[in-house]
Design a protein around this motif. Sequence first.
Motif, PDB file in Angstrom:
ATOM      1  N   THR A  94     -17.555   7.684 -65.296  1.00  0.00           N
ATOM      2  CA  THR A  94     -16.634   7.450 -64.183  1.00  0.00           C
ATOM      3  C   THR A  94     -15.303   6.906 -64.674  1.00  0.00           C
ATOM      4  N   SER A  97     -13.236   9.673 -66.312  1.00  0.00           N
ATOM      5  CA  SER A  97     -12.676  10.685 -65.419  1.00  0.00           C
ATOM      6  C   SER A  97     -11.611  10.125 -64.478  1.00  0.00           C
ATOM      7  N   SER A  98     -11.711   8.834 -64.105  1.00  0.00           N
ATOM      8  CA  SER A  98     -10.782   8.319 -63.095  1.00  0.00           C
ATOM      9  C   SER A  98     -10.047   7.048 -63.500  1.00  0.00           C
ATOM     10  N   PHE A  99     -10.299   6.527 -64.714  1.00  0.00           N
ATOM     11  CA  PHE A  99      -9.670   5.267 -65.113  1.00  0.00           C
ATOM     12  C   PHE A  99      -9.301   5.310 -66.598  1.00  0.00           C
ATOM     13  N   ARG A 100      -9.164   6.536 -67.116  1.00  0.00           N
ATOM     14  CA  ARG A 100      -9.042   6.734 -68.556  1.00  0.00           C
ATOM     15  C   ARG A 100      -7.799   6.079 -69.142  1.00  0.00           C
ATOM     16  N   GLN A 178      -7.878  -1.819 -60.860  1.00  0.00           N
ATOM     17  CA  GLN A 178      -9.286  -1.483 -61.058  1.00  0.00           C
ATOM     18  C   GLN A 178     -10.087  -1.744 -59.783  1.00  0.00           C
ATOM     19  N   ARG A 181      -9.557   1.036 -57.340  1.00  0.00           N
ATOM     20  CA  ARG A 181     -10.298   2.237 -57.728  1.00  0.00           C
ATOM     21  C   ARG A 181     -11.812   2.037 -57.617  1.00  0.00           C
ATOM     22  N   LYS A 211     -19.230   0.362 -60.893  1.00  0.00           N
ATOM     23  CA  LYS A 211     -18.608   1.036 -59.748  1.00  0.00           C
ATOM     24  C   LYS A 211     -19.152   0.438 -58.462  1.00  0.00           C
ATOM     25  N   ASP A 213     -17.628   0.402 -54.484  1.00  0.00           N
ATOM     26  CA  ASP A 213     -16.538   0.706 -53.561  1.00  0.00           C
ATOM     27  C   ASP A 213     -16.234  -0.436 -52.588  1.00  0.00           C
TER      28      ASP A 213
END
Length: 261
Positions: A94, A97-100, A178, A181, A211, A213
């Motif tokens: 994760t 893909s979204s916080f690289r 962070q 996200r 992760k 949300d």
Amino acid sequence: RGFSFQAAHTASQSELDRIKTAFAQPFYFVNETDQCYLFVSKKEDYLLKFFKIRKLTPKYWLNYVPFPWLEKERLNKIGHRERARQELLGNFKTAFSSFRHQTGLLFLHLFGTNCLKSKVQLIDQQNMSHYVDLDTVPFVLEKSSVPVFTHVKKLIEEQKNKEALSCLLLVLDLVREQCQRGFVEVEEDLEKSYGFIGNRVVFVGVEHLVKDDTIQGKLSILREVFKVSRKLSEWLEANYPSLVPDFQRESQDLISLLEEV
């Protein structure tokens, strides 16, 4: 060997070629965590993490132990490792893909391949050399960073107090991002969690990201930013107390802006 973790990692041929150049130099063992062995490149520009696969692999052989009184215990052990592996690898996938960009992650290799066609030289604690076929092992390649307090301390020693405080504020802004996200950081030691690549702040403890949300709510974000701000103030109080008032004033301005959003 024989690992097979599902992961969506995409890399163009040009990107693969750039990545493979990183392995032209030897990597030296520097540390280990509960989940990984850490090696740093000779030029100290890359960090290579190998997963402790044996520790993450469920002990399925326990299913064949013919003792009924072990039923609950073996199910607990198998389930615990399955969850731990999925959480750890899921965190990396994760984040990649979204916080690289915010982590310094360069490459994620979680399943057997034949595209790397490279071996890396590893130097262990006894200064012995080993060559590892990278296609056959799961690993993570990251850009090396300077720990946050080491970076800030160097700036202060160079009498760049304003730049040092700006770096601490960048940490708070990364905490905000962070959270927005949906990532929660569970490591309490900021020195292990945040670092700098040049003047860019990055999150370095990806294995400690979770992760969630629910952290994306405004109050949750404020709480996390305030918590880290307090830790940064405590570090300044212990090392450079004269800078505490300026930092607290500027950090409060940042928190006030978050409250207004």
